[in-house]
Design a protein around this motif. Structure first.
Motif, mmCIF file in Angstrom:
data_model
loop_
_atom_site.group_PDB
_atom_site.id
_atom_site.type_symbol
_atom_site.label_atom_id
_atom_site.label_comp_id
_atom_site.label_asym_id
_atom_site.label_seq_id
_atom_site.Cartn_x
_atom_site.Cartn_y
_atom_site.Cartn_z
ATOM 1 N N LYS A 283 35.319 36.750 28.189
ATOM 2 C CA LYS A 283 36.183 37.100 29.325
ATOM 3 C C LYS A 283 35.332 37.561 30.513
ATOM 4 N N VAL A 284 34.292 38.333 30.224
ATOM 5 C CA VAL A 284 33.371 38.757 31.283
ATOM 6 C C VAL A 284 32.704 37.529 31.897
ATOM 7 N N ALA A 285 32.273 36.608 31.046
ATOM 8 C CA ALA A 285 31.612 35.401 31.532
ATOM 9 C C ALA A 285 32.543 34.581 32.424
ATOM 10 N N GLU A 286 33.807 34.475 32.041
ATOM 11 C CA GLU A 286 34.774 33.733 32.858
ATOM 12 C C GLU A 286 34.928 34.386 34.228
ATOM 13 N N GLY A 287 34.995 35.717 34.231
ATOM 14 C CA GLY A 287 35.123 36.428 35.494
ATOM 15 C C GLY A 287 33.899 36.266 36.366
ATOM 16 N N VAL A 288 32.726 36.362 35.758
ATOM 17 C CA VAL A 288 31.474 36.218 36.504
ATOM 18 C C VAL A 288 31.357 34.812 37.092
ATOM 19 N N GLN A 289 31.691 33.810 36.292
ATOM 20 C CA GLN A 289 31.609 32.435 36.786
ATOM 21 C C GLN A 289 32.551 32.216 37.964
ATOM 22 N N ALA A 290 33.755 32.768 37.873
ATOM 23 C CA ALA A 290 34.712 32.635 38.969
ATOM 24 C C ALA A 290 34.208 33.334 40.224
ATOM 25 N N MET A 291 33.588 34.492 40.064
ATOM 26 C CA MET A 291 33.042 35.221 41.211
ATOM 27 C C MET A 291 31.903 34.439 41.869
ATOM 28 N N ILE A 292 31.027 33.876 41.037
ATOM 29 C CA ILE A 292 29.903 33.108 41.565
ATOM 30 C C ILE A 292 30.394 31.906 42.359
ATOM 31 N N GLU A 293 31.446 31.275 41.876
ATOM 32 C CA GLU A 293 31.987 30.103 42.573
ATOM 33 C C GLU A 293 32.688 30.486 43.870
ATOM 34 N N ALA A 294 33.101 31.763 43.992
ATOM 35 C CA ALA A 294 33.882 32.191 45.151
ATOM 36 C C ALA A 294 33.040 32.778 46.272
ATOM 37 N N THR A 295 31.750 33.041 46.002
ATOM 38 C CA THR A 295 30.931 33.722 47.008
ATOM 39 C C THR A 295 29.481 33.282 46.921
ATOM 40 N N ASP A 296 28.776 33.434 48.018
ATOM 41 C CA ASP A 296 27.327 33.201 48.026
ATOM 42 C C ASP A 296 26.557 34.487 47.744
ATOM 43 N N LEU A 297 27.270 35.610 47.609
ATOM 44 C CA LEU A 297 26.608 36.881 47.320
ATOM 45 C C LEU A 297 26.066 36.887 45.894
ATOM 46 N N PRO A 298 25.003 37.659 45.637
ATOM 47 C CA PRO A 298 24.582 37.864 44.253
ATOM 48 C C PRO A 298 25.701 38.546 43.468
ATOM 49 N N VAL A 299 25.970 38.048 42.281
ATOM 50 C CA VAL A 299 26.972 38.644 41.389
ATOM 51 C C VAL A 299 26.221 39.281 40.224
ATOM 52 N N THR A 300 26.416 40.586 40.051
ATOM 53 C CA THR A 300 25.690 41.332 39.022
ATOM 54 C C THR A 300 26.672 42.025 38.096
ATOM 55 N N VAL A 301 26.172 42.478 36.956
ATOM 56 C CA VAL A 301 27.008 43.167 35.969
ATOM 57 C C VAL A 301 26.335 44.478 35.592
ATOM 58 N N LYS A 302 27.104 45.560 35.566
ATOM 59 C CA LYS A 302 26.622 46.859 35.088
ATOM 60 C C LYS A 302 27.337 47.165 33.785
ATOM 61 N N HIS A 303 26.577 47.409 32.729
ATOM 62 C CA HIS A 303 27.184 47.565 31.407
ATOM 63 C C HIS A 303 26.433 48.570 30.561
ATOM 64 N N ARG A 304 27.006 48.906 29.429
ATOM 65 C CA ARG A 304 26.376 49.774 28.434
ATOM 66 C C ARG A 304 25.582 48.915 27.445
ATOM 67 N N ILE A 305 24.855 49.576 26.538
ATOM 68 C CA ILE A 305 24.142 48.814 25.515
ATOM 69 C C ILE A 305 25.053 48.510 24.322
ATOM 70 N N GLY A 306 26.289 49.025 24.368
ATOM 71 C CA GLY A 306 27.234 48.738 23.308
ATOM 72 C C GLY A 306 28.443 49.636 23.400
ATOM 73 N N ILE A 307 29.419 49.384 22.537
ATOM 74 C CA ILE A 307 30.603 50.247 22.396
ATOM 75 C C ILE A 307 30.842 50.448 20.909
ATOM 76 N N ASP A 308 31.664 51.442 20.577
ATOM 77 C CA ASP A 308 31.913 51.693 19.163
ATOM 78 C C ASP A 308 32.491 50.432 18.510
ATOM 79 N N GLY A 309 31.868 50.067 17.392
ATOM 80 C CA GLY A 309 32.254 48.850 16.688
ATOM 81 C C GLY A 309 31.432 47.643 17.101
ATOM 82 N N ARG A 310 30.798 47.722 18.257
ATOM 83 C CA ARG A 310 29.918 46.643 18.735
ATOM 84 C C ARG A 310 28.673 47.297 19.328
#
Length: 352
Positions: free
Chosen positions: A135-162
């Motif tokens: 789902k994150v990948a789908e959102g990122v791909q859509a953002m990249i297609e919609a803008t010439d700006l760099p698209v970045t992701v800020k995330h944790r190293i994991g969540i409980d259970g993953r």
């Protein structure tokens, strides 16, 4: 004022393992923080450092699409380089908001996959998305297609259970395949069930080595490290293993730290030499905001840490706290507060 061109250069990135040149330099960044990294804080931060990459507070896609878009995206040109952080998970909405980011002049658009609060989880925003890499990948791909700006992701190293190394690698690989080349990694897991957002910033142990390993495993990606970083010595150590550092609470509570960034990390002179000079440089901006109907207290709450650890600093904070909220409060409050802290002779800026 035109935007500041801050592409990575070999000189500025000499200590980094790789140079990617993906938009503005992320060698030193201030993290997006709700209620803290407002335009008023960012204006001060930019007076202290020309090169630090600044981030907005997280703005949800729903707020931008259904709310007062102009108000949420309003900023000063003096704040550049500036990134907009979005909270959301619907690909079409993220694409629409990424296009808005470009229209309003931001230098980067960033997707929040790290906020652990219950409220955002219920709307499929923030750290819970680490459990949905596609789902994150789908959102990122859509953002990249919609803008010439760099698209970045800020995330944790994991969540409980993953929270395994393999889970983290799967997340990064899935999102990278969608076109994301820059990952800002908070070196803690987020525990979504049982800890508050504040506890999630403090209790899960920091695993900086995991972020280092990401850079080793994916040298073609830009990896920025975040979480618990407080000193320049720590920054230099992290820059031996990653492409950039992101500071949060330390840069807010002790903003004068930023006055040393340009000399320390970019080989440039500091924009200001004293705290007094920095605050007085804000006066025209504060006056313009007062004329716009903004209360003084809404701005000065971000200035309270400017004299952190200095003689008279406590009296400075007290005077502002006791007077900035009063009806009709003006620059006179700040003038009186400044009188309580002695102005030093200009000298070489040292890390506070």
């Amino acid at each position: 004022m035109s935007k500041i061109d801050l592409l990575n250069t070999s000189e500025n990135s000499a200590e980094s393992p790789a140079v990617t040149g993906l938009g503005p330099s992320r060698r030193f960044c201030v993290a997006p923080m709700m209620d803290w990294t407002t335009s008023h804080y960012r204006y001060l931060a930019r007076l202290l450092s020309r090169n630090t990459l600044l981030y907005t507070e997280m703005v949800t896609t729903g707020a931008l699409i259904h709310g007062d878009t102009e108000r949420f995206l309003r900023h000063e040109e003096a704040e550049y380089p500036l990134a907009l952080q979005l909270g959301g998970s619907d690909a079409k909405e993220l694409a629409h908001c990424a296009a808005l980011a470009e229209k309003f002049g931001f230098d980067e658009v960033n997707l929040n996959v790290g906020c652990p609060s219950d409220r955002v989880q219920n709307n499929m925003i923030g750290a819970c998305l680490m459990g949905h890499p596609k789902k994150v990948a789908e959102g990122v791909q859509a953002m990249i297609e919609a803008t010439d700006l760099p698209v970045t992701v800020k995330h944790r190293i994991g969540i409980d259970g993953r929270e395994s190394w393999d889970d983290l690698c799967k997340f990064v690989e899935t999102v990278a395949e969608a076109g994301c080349k820059t990952f800002i990694v908070h070196a803690r897991i987020a525990i979504l069930d049982g800890l508050s957002p504040k506890e999630n910033r403090e209790i899960p142990p920091l695993k900086y080595d995991w972020v280092y390993r990401l850079k080793q495993k994916y040298p073609h990606l830009e990896i920025i490290i975040n979480g618990g970083i407080k000193t320049f010595d720590e920054c230099h150590e992290h820059l031996r293993h990653t492409d950039g550092v992101m500071l949060g609470r330390e840069a807010y509570h002790n903003p004068w730290l930023l006055a040393g960034v340009d000399p320390e990390f970019f080989g440039e002179s500091a924009p200001v030499q004293t705290r007094h000079e920095a605050l007085r440089a804000m006066f025209p901006f504060i006056e313009s905001e007062l004329a716009r109907g903004v209360y003084l207290g809404h701005m000065t709450r971000h200035l309270l840490g400017l004299f952190h650890g200095q003689p008279g600093g406590r009296q400075f904070r007290r005077h502002i706290s006791e007077n900035a909220h009063k009806p009709g409060a003006s620059l006179e409050v700040l003038e009186a507060a400044l009188a309580k802290v002695r102005e030093p002779e200009p000298a070489t800026i040292a890390e506070a």
